[in-house]
Design an enzyme around this catalytic site. Structure first.
Site, mmCIF file in Angstrom:
data_model
loop_
_atom_site.group_PDB
_atom_site.id
_atom_site.type_symbol
_atom_site.label_atom_id
_atom_site.label_comp_id
_atom_site.label_asym_id
_atom_site.label_seq_id
_atom_site.Cartn_x
_atom_site.Cartn_y
_atom_site.Cartn_z
ATOM 1 N N GLY A 12 0.824 -1.212 -0.020
ATOM 2 C CA GLY A 12 -0.082 -0.132 0.072
ATOM 3 C C GLY A 12 0.935 1.347 -0.192
ATOM 4 O O GLY A 12 0.309 2.144 0.755
ATOM 5 N N ARG A 15 0.281 5.467 -1.795
ATOM 6 C CA ARG A 15 -0.158 6.974 -1.197
ATOM 7 C C ARG A 15 -0.190 6.909 0.275
ATOM 8 O O ARG A 15 0.031 5.691 0.958
ATOM 9 C CB ARG A 15 -1.603 7.083 -1.831
ATOM 10 C CG ARG A 15 -2.573 6.198 -1.602
ATOM 11 C CD ARG A 15 -4.030 6.882 -2.335
ATOM 12 N NE ARG A 15 -5.074 5.885 -1.800
ATOM 13 C CZ ARG A 15 -6.247 6.320 -1.388
ATOM 14 N NH1 ARG A 15 -6.595 7.479 -1.701
ATOM 15 N NH2 ARG A 15 -7.299 5.370 -1.205
ATOM 16 N N ASP A 62 -2.123 -7.350 -5.132
ATOM 17 C CA ASP A 62 -3.151 -7.564 -4.207
ATOM 18 C C ASP A 62 -2.785 -8.145 -3.192
ATOM 19 O O ASP A 62 -2.403 -9.603 -3.264
ATOM 20 C CB ASP A 62 -4.484 -7.936 -4.841
ATOM 21 C CG ASP A 62 -5.724 -7.915 -3.906
ATOM 22 O OD1 ASP A 62 -5.559 -7.916 -2.631
ATOM 23 O OD2 ASP A 62 -6.878 -8.153 -4.458
ATOM 24 N N VAL A 63 -2.567 -7.831 -1.910
ATOM 25 C CA VAL A 63 -2.006 -8.516 -0.858
ATOM 26 C C VAL A 63 -3.043 -9.567 -0.326
ATOM 27 O O VAL A 63 -2.563 -10.572 0.300
ATOM 28 C CB VAL A 63 -1.855 -7.509 0.473
ATOM 29 C CG1 VAL A 63 -0.491 -6.732 0.456
ATOM 30 C CG2 VAL A 63 -2.880 -6.867 0.860
ATOM 31 N N ASN A 89 1.400 -2.452 5.229
ATOM 32 C CA ASN A 89 0.726 -1.144 5.533
ATOM 33 C C ASN A 89 -0.588 -1.075 5.010
ATOM 34 O O ASN A 89 -1.514 -0.232 5.217
ATOM 35 C CB ASN A 89 1.842 0.057 4.925
ATOM 36 C CG ASN A 89 0.870 1.255 4.660
ATOM 37 O OD1 ASN A 89 0.505 2.181 5.676
ATOM 38 N ND2 ASN A 89 0.533 1.815 3.506
ATOM 39 N N SER A 141 -3.536 -0.078 14.599
ATOM 40 C CA SER A 141 -4.231 1.164 14.802
ATOM 41 C C SER A 141 -4.630 1.062 16.289
ATOM 42 O O SER A 141 -4.640 0.104 16.980
ATOM 43 C CB SER A 141 -5.513 1.328 13.862
ATOM 44 O OG SER A 141 -6.347 2.151 14.530
ATOM 45 N N TYR A 154 -12.779 -3.547 11.483
ATOM 46 C CA TYR A 154 -11.589 -2.803 11.472
ATOM 47 C C TYR A 154 -10.676 -3.293 12.703
ATOM 48 O O TYR A 154 -9.551 -3.558 12.681
ATOM 49 C CB TYR A 154 -11.728 -1.354 11.058
ATOM 50 C CG TYR A 154 -10.396 -0.696 10.994
ATOM 51 C CD1 TYR A 154 -9.687 -0.543 9.968
ATOM 52 C CD2 TYR A 154 -10.060 0.182 11.988
ATOM 53 C CE1 TYR A 154 -8.658 0.107 9.456
ATOM 54 C CE2 TYR A 154 -8.877 1.018 11.721
ATOM 55 C CZ TYR A 154 -7.989 0.945 10.641
ATOM 56 O OH TYR A 154 -6.873 1.611 10.366
ATOM 57 N N LYS A 158 -7.151 -5.143 13.166
ATOM 58 C CA LYS A 158 -5.851 -4.852 13.954
ATOM 59 C C LYS A 158 -5.477 -5.191 14.993
ATOM 60 O O LYS A 158 -4.322 -5.057 15.421
ATOM 61 C CB LYS A 158 -6.204 -2.936 13.912
ATOM 62 C CG LYS A 158 -6.218 -2.184 12.552
ATOM 63 C CD LYS A 158 -5.288 -2.256 11.722
ATOM 64 C CE LYS A 158 -5.244 -1.548 10.390
ATOM 65 N NZ LYS A 158 -4.257 -1.607 9.505
ATOM 66 N N ILE A 187 -4.444 9.819 11.531
ATOM 67 C CA ILE A 187 -3.545 10.458 10.604
ATOM 68 C C ILE A 187 -4.115 11.069 9.287
ATOM 69 O O ILE A 187 -5.160 10.603 8.851
ATOM 70 C CB ILE A 187 -2.493 9.457 10.342
ATOM 71 C CG1 ILE A 187 -1.956 8.555 11.345
ATOM 72 C CG2 ILE A 187 -1.506 9.877 9.489
ATOM 73 C CD1 ILE A 187 -1.047 9.501 12.501
#
Ligand code: NAP
Length: 246
Positions: A12, A15, A62-63, A89, A141, A154, A158, A187
């Site tokens: 990733g 960007r 693609d991971v 990431n 995160s 999410y 994480k 962030i």
């Protein structure tokens, strides 16, 4: 040049936080491989890295796809001869309250955020073990520590990354491979810019340092974790959150 002769793979990395990590590691002397699904972002970042005088391989991969990850690692080994550093990431959000969360959104987040970390870490583990040196940094995160309403998928991904980090750190320590995680707070990237203004204002009130984080705040900690001054740190989670969670 503290990373001279090192080769780093950033997932990733086209960007956002991943791109900033890519630039910081390249400025520290590392040659770079980037994997992303965003071709335009990959091309742009590659130009920036090459203008710094570093080698830069890009992979539109693609991971979540094991075969794409394995092919990427073997091309990195063919072209750059090794992989010393992995920054896991790549990540997404698909927010929603549990009762309304679709299986598709659950699976997408767990697959990219957690299975992607498994795929990439497994693929670099053997070459790193062979050379008896490696640094792996997983971008988790603070939500993986605290949980968050509307982010069960999410948070699970994480939190899973944090548990994975500690387990793999124990497995690989004897081969001089350090595995750590960074838990960013809020962030400023495309991922957070899409949040409503009133939510952002509420978030800011919860940050003792009274500002949102920048990708560079995370990238500087990643640089520390892949360079020699941190060589006695493994299995750790460093929060980069302006004091949001303590
Ligand atoms: P971002 O701006 O959305 O960048 C993520 C990059 O990963 C994008 O280029 C994206 O491609 C790519 N990507 C998505 N799915 C992929 C896949 N399956 N395989 C390979 N690449 C893929 O996100 P960010 O804010 O920089 O976040 C980076 C990491 O930090 C994530 O793991 C995120 O969870 C974590 N994080 C961010 C924050 C924050 O406040 N921003 C806080 C805590 C943790 P596309 O452009 O095509 O989507």
């Amino acid at each position: 040049m503290i990373l001279k002769d090192r080769v780093a793979l950033i997932t990733g990395g086209g960007r956002g936080i991943g791109k900033e990590i890519t630039l910081v590691l390249a400025k520290a002397g590392a040659d770079i491989a980037i994997c992303d699904i965003n071709k335009e972002a990959l091309d742009e970042t590659q130009k920036e890295i090459e203008s710094l005088g570093r080698k830069c391989l890009i992979f539109e991969a693609d991971v979540t796809k094991r075969d794409q990850v394995d092919e990427m690692i073997s091309k990195i080994l063919d072209n750059l001869k090794k992989v010393d550093i992995l920054i896991n990431n790549a990540g997404i959000t698909r927010d929603g309250l549990l009762v309304r969360m679709s299986e598709v959104d659950w699976d997408a987040v767990i697959n990219i955020n957690l299975k992607g970390v498994f795929n990439c870490t497994k693929a670099v583990a053997k070459p790193m073990m062979k050379q008896r040196w490696g640094r792996i940094v997983n971008i988790a995160s603070i939500i993986g520590i605290t949980g968050n309403a509307g982010q069960a998928n999410y948070a699970a991904s994480k939190g899973g990354i944090i548990a994975f980090t500690k387990s793999v750190a124990k497995e690989l320590a004897s081969r001089n491979i350090n595995v750590n995680a960074i838990a960013p707070g809020f962030i400023q990237t495309a991922m957070t810019k899409k949040l409503p203004d009133n939510y952002r204002e509420e978030m800011l009130k919860m940050i003792p340092l009274n500002r949102f984080g920048e990708p560079l705040d995370v990238a500087n900690v990643a640089l520390f974790l892949v360079s020699e001054p941190s060589s006695y740190i493994t299995g750790h989670v460093i929060q980069v959150d302006g004091g949001m969670v303590m």
